[in-house]
Write a protein that holds these residues in place. Structure first.
Motif, PDB file in Angstrom:
ATOM      1  N   ARG A  55       0.868  -1.183  -0.029  1.00  0.00           N
ATOM      2  CA  ARG A  55       0.027  -0.195   0.104  1.00  0.00           C
ATOM      3  C   ARG A  55       0.892   1.142   0.087  1.00  0.00           C
ATOM      4  N   ALA A  96       2.090   1.754  -3.455  1.00  0.00           N
ATOM      5  CA  ALA A  96       1.096   2.251  -4.454  1.00  0.00           C
ATOM      6  C   ALA A  96       1.007   3.862  -4.214  1.00  0.00           C
ATOM      7  N   THR A 127      -3.418  -1.007  -5.305  1.00  0.00           N
ATOM      8  CA  THR A 127      -2.577  -2.159  -4.781  1.00  0.00           C
ATOM      9  C   THR A 127      -3.018  -3.716  -5.391  1.00  0.00           C
TER      10      THR A 127
END
Length: 133
Positions: free
Chosen positions: A94, A97, A106
């Motif tokens: 995460r 991302a 993600t």
């Protein structure tokens, strides 16, 4: 760094000196940005558009404490509490991302080949670990 050699197979290194040596050795390495080059072009969906890229750039240095708190909140909402961020694959991906200069989710990162996924996740981990030194 000093080391004590008791015999051919027994070397003792002071942990404080070891940590200082690692910190000094990695001080010149920039862990805040990373450009990942894919062996084969990677396809993913961004919004409604399908994209194909040969590389992705991650700017971990632009992330803030708010990003970290938001990632933790997302994972808690999914019932996946974060104990140690550096060891949580869910947290790290995460984080990647959010750091990616391309808009990517993600789910797209999770669907990439394992070797690419692991390399990106490791760079996110390296950034966190080296930001604490």
């Amino acid at each position: 760094m000093s080391a004590t050699i008791n015999n051919k197979s027994d070397v003792t290194i002071d942990p404080k000196e070891y940590k200082a040596a690692i910190r000094d050795a990695t001080r010149s390495v920039d862990f805040s940005t990373y450009t990942h080059h894919f062996k084969r072009p990677f396809q993913f969906v961004s919004g409604t558009e399908e994209r194909t890229v040969e590389e992705l750039t991650f700017d971990f240095g632009r992330l803030t404490g708010r990003d970290s708190l938001c990632i933790e909140a997302e994972l808690q909402a999914l019932g996946k509490p974060v104990v140690v961020a550096e060891m949580s694959g869910e947290y790290l991906i995460r984080m990647a991302a959010r750091a990616c200069t391309e808009k990517i989710g993600t789910d797209s990162l999770a669907n990439m080949p394992l070797s690419d996924f692991n390399r990106i996740r490791s760079r996110a981990r390296s950034f966190l670990l080296h930001s604490e030194l």
